[in-house]
Structures are given as structure tokens and as C-alpha cells.
Design a protein around this motif. Structure first.
Motif, PDB file in Angstrom:
ATOM      1  N   TYR A 330       0.850  -1.191   0.000  1.00  0.00           N
ATOM      2  CA  TYR A 330       0.000   0.000   0.000  1.00  0.00           C
ATOM      3  C   TYR A 330       0.887   1.244   0.000  1.00  0.00           C
ATOM      4  O   TYR A 330       1.604   1.500   0.964  1.00  0.00           O
ATOM      5  CB  TYR A 330      -0.920   0.008   1.218  1.00  0.00           C
ATOM      6  CG  TYR A 330      -1.921  -1.125   1.208  1.00  0.00           C
ATOM      7  CD1 TYR A 330      -3.238  -0.902   0.805  1.00  0.00           C
ATOM      8  CD2 TYR A 330      -1.548  -2.416   1.572  1.00  0.00           C
ATOM      9  CE1 TYR A 330      -4.162  -1.936   0.773  1.00  0.00           C
ATOM     10  CE2 TYR A 330      -2.458  -3.459   1.534  1.00  0.00           C
ATOM     11  CZ  TYR A 330      -3.762  -3.214   1.138  1.00  0.00           C
ATOM     12  OH  TYR A 330      -4.663  -4.259   1.101  1.00  0.00           O
ATOM     13  N   LEU A 335      -5.348   5.571   4.811  1.00  0.00           N
ATOM     14  CA  LEU A 335      -6.640   5.886   4.223  1.00  0.00           C
ATOM     15  C   LEU A 335      -6.699   7.369   3.865  1.00  0.00           C
ATOM     16  O   LEU A 335      -6.034   8.209   4.491  1.00  0.00           O
ATOM     17  CB  LEU A 335      -7.769   5.570   5.206  1.00  0.00           C
ATOM     18  CG  LEU A 335      -8.006   4.096   5.548  1.00  0.00           C
ATOM     19  CD1 LEU A 335      -9.209   3.979   6.485  1.00  0.00           C
ATOM     20  CD2 LEU A 335      -8.226   3.258   4.301  1.00  0.00           C
ATOM     21  N   GLU A 352      -5.980   2.125   8.045  1.00  0.00           N
ATOM     22  CA  GLU A 352      -5.893   1.263   6.859  1.00  0.00           C
ATOM     23  C   GLU A 352      -5.425  -0.132   7.236  1.00  0.00           C
ATOM     24  O   GLU A 352      -5.961  -1.136   6.739  1.00  0.00           O
ATOM     25  CB  GLU A 352      -4.942   1.868   5.829  1.00  0.00           C
ATOM     26  CG  GLU A 352      -4.885   1.039   4.545  1.00  0.00           C
ATOM     27  CD  GLU A 352      -4.062   1.701   3.464  1.00  0.00           C
ATOM     28  OE1 GLU A 352      -4.604   1.910   2.360  1.00  0.00           O
ATOM     29  OE2 GLU A 352      -2.865   2.007   3.715  1.00  0.00           O
TER      30      GLU A 352
END
Length: 385
Positions: A330, A335, A352
Motif C-alpha cells: 500500500y 486511508l 488502513e
């Protein structure tokens, strides 16, 4: 997870002080409730509460009943019906409309496998496990076996009830094994001389967070992860930055070069890593080593172009990066909540990671056309044993 750690710590403290304790567990909910089955609270004889079984409305009554349990040394099943007008006042602060069954057990330390000992055993092993709690809805004044069985990949531990009772518990063990395989809680009834209900609960270890980077922005990330009860390690190659004084909340602080870091770390499927050293070559070296591992999450702090450049360099160096490996990467990490500053970024990153571990997208609850908590319990079934 943090709640269970706190309960165990509170129990140890009560033992040192010579105080009796009782454990209250939400074992069954019909309808809606603030806490789900598996929520626990430790009560000491002097009224100290650790953990929670509701939003605060049931704790006072549970405390009074726990004192009876400690005095009589006998478990009690208590039912609160917030759908009933007579009991409705109990649910006012809960905002719920359901029936909540709570088992309150005295902690009898003469039993070497009492509930807190089973929880300690699980915490010590750091394995996914299944904890089975037996109770009788049919005869609430009768025997309430309580926290009866702990199953892990490496063995089974039974409490005094299952050890002493003439109960062929093969069906119970098989159901526990199925829960371990599926990672689903389940509630099941067993009929043997009497009918007992079992709450078969899957316990997952706390997330393990590896923070590569000991800059100032790693400090709030470490502190917030600790509040959540996560097992947190900070790793950096700079001795002046990676110190216990700068990261007093971290479980471990390591000074290490990239090629030596993983030798000092334990990694499993509940492990997440965040690359935030602000040193491109250090992050690149760690990404090369982390990609082949079975981590749940690898986060890269900084712009997407930085991550794409690192991945391109790895490919050019001959590394084969599989699609399933990329799925757990990621970057930018976190987020999209409009985070500014290290504290908000830490909130974004941890949110997240939590969503990924839960298999969710991290969307607004307002937009969810279903109950807040997704069903994680297998259907209720019954069996004669």
C-alpha cells in the motif's frame, strides 16, 4: 486483544493483593447490543472493573452479581432483556434492543486451568486459538461449566469440568477445530444428561507492527499502535534516533542495517510493516526482503511515484514480483482522510492496517446497508453427544 491483556494484568495485580476475582463474559446476544459475544470484564472483590460488557449500563448490576458469585464460589448466568419494558432502562444508554446473556464465573485458582490461566496460555503462545465457554440456558440455576476448553494448533487444554465430567467431548472438540479452520465463531447446543450451549470463540493474536524508521513522525504512530494493544517494533539504522527514550511505548527498538533487520524479527500472517525511514535506499532494501514474506500489509510512506520507482528498480535487478505480493503493498500508506501532520497521518495508517486485517475497505458506516458488525458467527446448531 488489548482488553484481554488488560484483564490478565488486572488479575495478576489482584492475585498479588490477595483479592478474589470473577470474570463476566458476554456469551450470547439475541438482537442488537453494544458489545458482542466475547466481550469480557474482570471484577475484583473491592469493586475494581477491567474491560467492559456494555456501554456502561450493565456494569453496575454485573458488579453486584459478581460479588454474589465470588461469595458463593459458583458461576451464574445473567440475562438482560432490553426488549422488555421492565428491563428497558438497562438498555437506554446502550441504544440496543436485544437480549444479552452474560456468564459470570468465579476465578478458582485451585483449578490450574481456570479461565484466566487459559487466557494467559493463549497470550503466551501467540497463536490463533479457539476458546469454548459452556453454559446452560435451560437451567440457569444449575451447573454453569464456564470457560471450558482452549484449542490451538499444538494442543488442547480442558478445565476441571471437562476433566472430571463423564462427558464424551469429541463433538465439542471437532466443532472447535472447525472454528479454528474457518476462523468463524459459532454457538452450538449439546445434549448430554442436560442441554448446554457452547460459545465457540476464535481468538486472534494482536497485530504485530514493524515500523522501519525512527524519525519524529514515527513517534505518534508507535504511541497510537500501543494504545490499540499492538505488538510494536521500531527499526532504524541510526543509533541517535532509534532509542528507548524516543519510543518509550514501543515493545522493542532496534538499531539495525537493512540486511540484518529481519534476523531479529518474528513475522507471521498478523504482521504489518510500514516503510518510513525517509532514506530511499533503506526502504528499497527492506521492500526487497519483505515482499516474499507472508505479511498482511506493507505500507510505503510518501508519494506513489516513490513506490513505483522502488518496484521498477527491483524488477530491473531481476526480482520477480508476483501479483499476490503486490496486493499487500500500500503506497501511499494510509486511508484518504485528508491527514495533515504526523498524528493525523498515524491515524490514517493505522486505520488502513486495521481495515486490511479485517478484510474491509474502510468506508463510512453511514453508507453500509447492513448491521455495523458483519456476521462472523456460524449458524447455531445442536447435537447430542
Amino acid at each position: 486483544m488489548k482488553e484481554l491483556k488488560d484483564i490478565v494484568a488486572a488479575f495478576d495485580k489482584a492475585q498479588q493483593q490477595g483479592q478474589q476475582t470473577a470474570l463476566a463474559t458476554v456469551v450470547l446476544v439475541e438482537g442488537s447490543a453494544y458489545r458482542r459475544p466475547g466481550a469480557r470484564m474482570l471484577i475484583t472483590e473491592n469493586g475494581q472493573l477491567t474491560g467492559a460488557i456494555s456501554g456502561g449500563c450493565l456494569e453496575g448490576d454485573a458488579l453486584r452479581k459478581a460479588q454474589q458469585v465470588m461469595y458463593k464460589q459458583k458461576a451464574m448466568l445473567v440475562t438482560y432483556d432490553t426488549t422488555d419494558e421492565d428491563d428497558a432502562k438497562l438498555g437506554v444508554g446502550l441504544g440496543c434492543n436485544g437480549i444479552i446473556h452474560i456468564l459470570i464465573e468465579p476465578i478458582l485458582t485451585a483449578d490450574p486451568q481456570h479461565p484466566l490461566q487459559l487466557l494467559k496460555e493463549w497470550l503466551h503462545q501467540r497463536q490463533t486459538a479457539v476458546l469454548t465457554t459452556l453454559f446452560s440456558l435451560e437451567d440457569k440455576k444449575g451447573a454453569q461449566p464456564g470457560t471450558a476448553l482452549l484449542l490451538t494448533e499444538t494442543g488442547i487444554t480442558r478445565n476441571a469440568f471437562l476433566d472430571n465430567a463423564d462427558w464424551p467431548d469429541n463433538a465439542l472438540v471437532e466443532d472447535a477445530r472447525e472454528a479454528l479452520r474457518t476462523r468463524l465463531h459459532r454457538t452450538r447446543e449439546y445434549t448430554f444428561t442436560a442441554t448446554f450451549t457452547a460459545f465457540i470463540e476464535v481468538l486472534e493474536p494482536a497485530p504485530r507492527l514493524l515500523i522501519f524508521g525512527a524519525g519524529n513522525d514515527a513517534i505518534p504512530l508507535t504511541a497510537m499502535a500501543t494504545v490499540l494493544g499492538w505488538d510494536t517494533t521500531v527499526i532504524d539504522g541510526r543509533p541517535a534516533y532509534a532509542t528507548a527514550q524516543r519510543f518509550p511505548k514501543a515493545g522493542r527498538v532496534l538499531v539495525s542495517k537493512p540486511d540484518q533487520a529481519l534476523q531479529q524479527l518474528d513475522i507471521d500472517e498478523r504482521t504489518a510493516a510500514v516503510l518510513m525511514t525517509h532514506n530511499y535506499n533503506y526502504d528499497l532494501a527492506m521492500l526487497r526482503q519483505l515482499l516474499p514474506l507472508q505479511l498482511a500489509y506493507i505500507g510505503s510512506l510518501g508519494p506513489k511515484k516513490k513506490l513505483e520507482r522502488m518496484l521498477d528498480e527491483l524488477r530491473e535487478a531481476g526480482e520477480i514480483i508476483l501479483p499476490e505480493q503486490l496486493e499487500k503493498v500500500y503506497g501511499p500508506t494510509g486511508l484518504d482522510i485528508g491527514a495533515e501532520g504526523s498524528e493525523e497521518i498515524a491515524l490514517s495508517v493505522l486505520s488502513e492496517i486495521k481495515a486490511v486485517l479485517a478484510g474491509l475497505k474502510g468506508t463510512s458506516l453511514r453508507d453500509k446497508n447492513a448491521p455495523i458488525h458483519s456476521p462472523i458467527t456460524a449458524p447455531v446448531t445442536s447435537s447430542a453427544v
